[in-house]
Write a protein that holds these residues in place. Structure first.
Motif, mmCIF file in Angstrom:
data_model
loop_
_atom_site.group_PDB
_atom_site.id
_atom_site.type_symbol
_atom_site.label_atom_id
_atom_site.label_comp_id
_atom_site.label_asym_id
_atom_site.label_seq_id
_atom_site.Cartn_x
_atom_site.Cartn_y
_atom_site.Cartn_z
ATOM 1 N N CYS A 192 0.853 -1.281 -0.222
ATOM 2 C CA CYS A 192 0.077 0.047 0.026
ATOM 3 C C CYS A 192 0.984 1.219 -0.019
ATOM 4 O O CYS A 192 1.938 1.312 0.614
ATOM 5 N N ILE A 250 0.107 5.531 1.143
ATOM 6 C CA ILE A 250 -0.847 6.516 1.623
ATOM 7 C C ILE A 250 -0.239 7.598 1.430
ATOM 8 O O ILE A 250 0.929 7.965 1.910
ATOM 9 N N VAL A 310 -5.553 6.569 -0.239
ATOM 10 C CA VAL A 310 -4.923 5.338 -0.192
ATOM 11 C C VAL A 310 -4.862 4.247 -1.440
ATOM 12 O O VAL A 310 -6.191 4.331 -1.697
ATOM 13 N N CYS A 324 -3.961 0.210 -2.260
ATOM 14 C CA CYS A 324 -3.555 -1.321 -1.855
ATOM 15 C C CYS A 324 -3.779 -2.078 -2.964
ATOM 16 O O CYS A 324 -4.545 -1.957 -3.633
ATOM 17 N N THR A 377 -0.673 -0.175 13.301
ATOM 18 C CA THR A 377 -1.548 0.449 12.490
ATOM 19 C C THR A 377 -0.564 1.573 12.312
ATOM 20 O O THR A 377 0.280 2.079 13.069
ATOM 21 N N ARG A 385 -0.800 5.769 10.314
ATOM 22 C CA ARG A 385 -1.474 6.807 9.811
ATOM 23 C C ARG A 385 -0.788 7.926 9.092
ATOM 24 O O ARG A 385 0.108 8.056 9.493
ATOM 25 N N ILE A 397 -5.814 9.244 6.721
ATOM 26 C CA ILE A 397 -5.789 7.865 6.427
ATOM 27 C C ILE A 397 -5.172 6.885 7.540
ATOM 28 O O ILE A 397 -4.050 7.162 7.697
ATOM 29 N N GLU A 398 -6.025 5.889 7.865
ATOM 30 C CA GLU A 398 -5.354 4.692 8.866
ATOM 31 C C GLU A 398 -5.390 3.577 8.493
ATOM 32 O O GLU A 398 -6.612 3.242 7.959
ATOM 33 N N CYS A 399 -4.530 2.646 8.363
ATOM 34 C CA CYS A 399 -4.431 1.444 7.949
ATOM 35 C C CYS A 399 -3.934 0.385 8.954
ATOM 36 O O CYS A 399 -2.746 0.790 9.738
ATOM 37 N N CYS A 430 -7.962 -0.201 5.808
ATOM 38 C CA CYS A 430 -7.857 1.186 5.585
ATOM 39 C C CYS A 430 -9.046 2.059 5.671
ATOM 40 O O CYS A 430 -10.036 1.534 5.230
ATOM 41 N N TYR A 451 -13.973 2.982 3.868
ATOM 42 C CA TYR A 451 -12.964 2.225 4.281
ATOM 43 C C TYR A 451 -13.103 0.968 3.366
ATOM 44 O O TYR A 451 -14.030 0.844 2.555
#
Length: 146
Positions: free
Chosen positions: A42, A44, A54, A56, A110, A112, A116-118, A127, A135
């Motif tokens: 991925c 971001i 993001v 992936c 995690t 960030r 965006i947070e994955c 994500c 998401y």
């Protein structure tokens, strides 16, 4: 869910996206990572205002993706994206990030960047755009989007 053309150009990614450890990811403009299995990779990106994008890619999968758009003449179903303008969905992509030497996001961790947070889990990658709540979850066997 909307099908879109590739939002991240991988030739651009090759020049700009640098794999960073999770501790430095908060301040970075773009971060890259891969699942411990190497099957999901991925990137971001943040535009500086906190807005995030993001993408992936998944190398091997058994799920059945949504139907490809009529104007998609390249690979489809292996790339998922979230952007503020297009929401969440699969994208047409002629390239892949699989096989890149990105930092590993270990299971239970995690990362960030911007909004965006994955998160990495033994079952797959999730994500989320924390500002829009869009998401996706992707694994070898399944995907979910919202």
């Amino acid at each position: 869910m909307r099908n879109r053309r590739l939002a991240f150009n991988m030739s651009l990614a090759a020049g700009l996206f640098i794999g960073l450890p999770a501790a430095t990811a908060q301040a970075a403009e773009s971060v890259t990572f891969q699942a411990p299995s190497g099957n999901i990779a991925c990137v971001i990106a943040s535009d500086g205002s906190g807005a995030g994008l993001v993408r992936c890619d998944i190398g091997t999968f058994t799920y059945v993706p949504t139907a490809a758009p009529a104007d998609c003449h390249v690979k489809y179903g292996h790339t998922l994206e979230i952007s503020r303008t297009d929401g969440v969905g699969f994208s047409c992509a002629h390239d892949t990030m699989i096989g890149s030497s990105y930092s590993v996001l270990n299971y239970g961790q995690t990362i960030r960047n911007g909004s965006i947070e994955c998160s990495s889990d033994v079952s797959g990658i999730t994500c989320t755009d924390t500002s829009t709540r869009h998401y996706f979850y992707v694994s070898r066997q399944d995907y979910r989007m919202g």
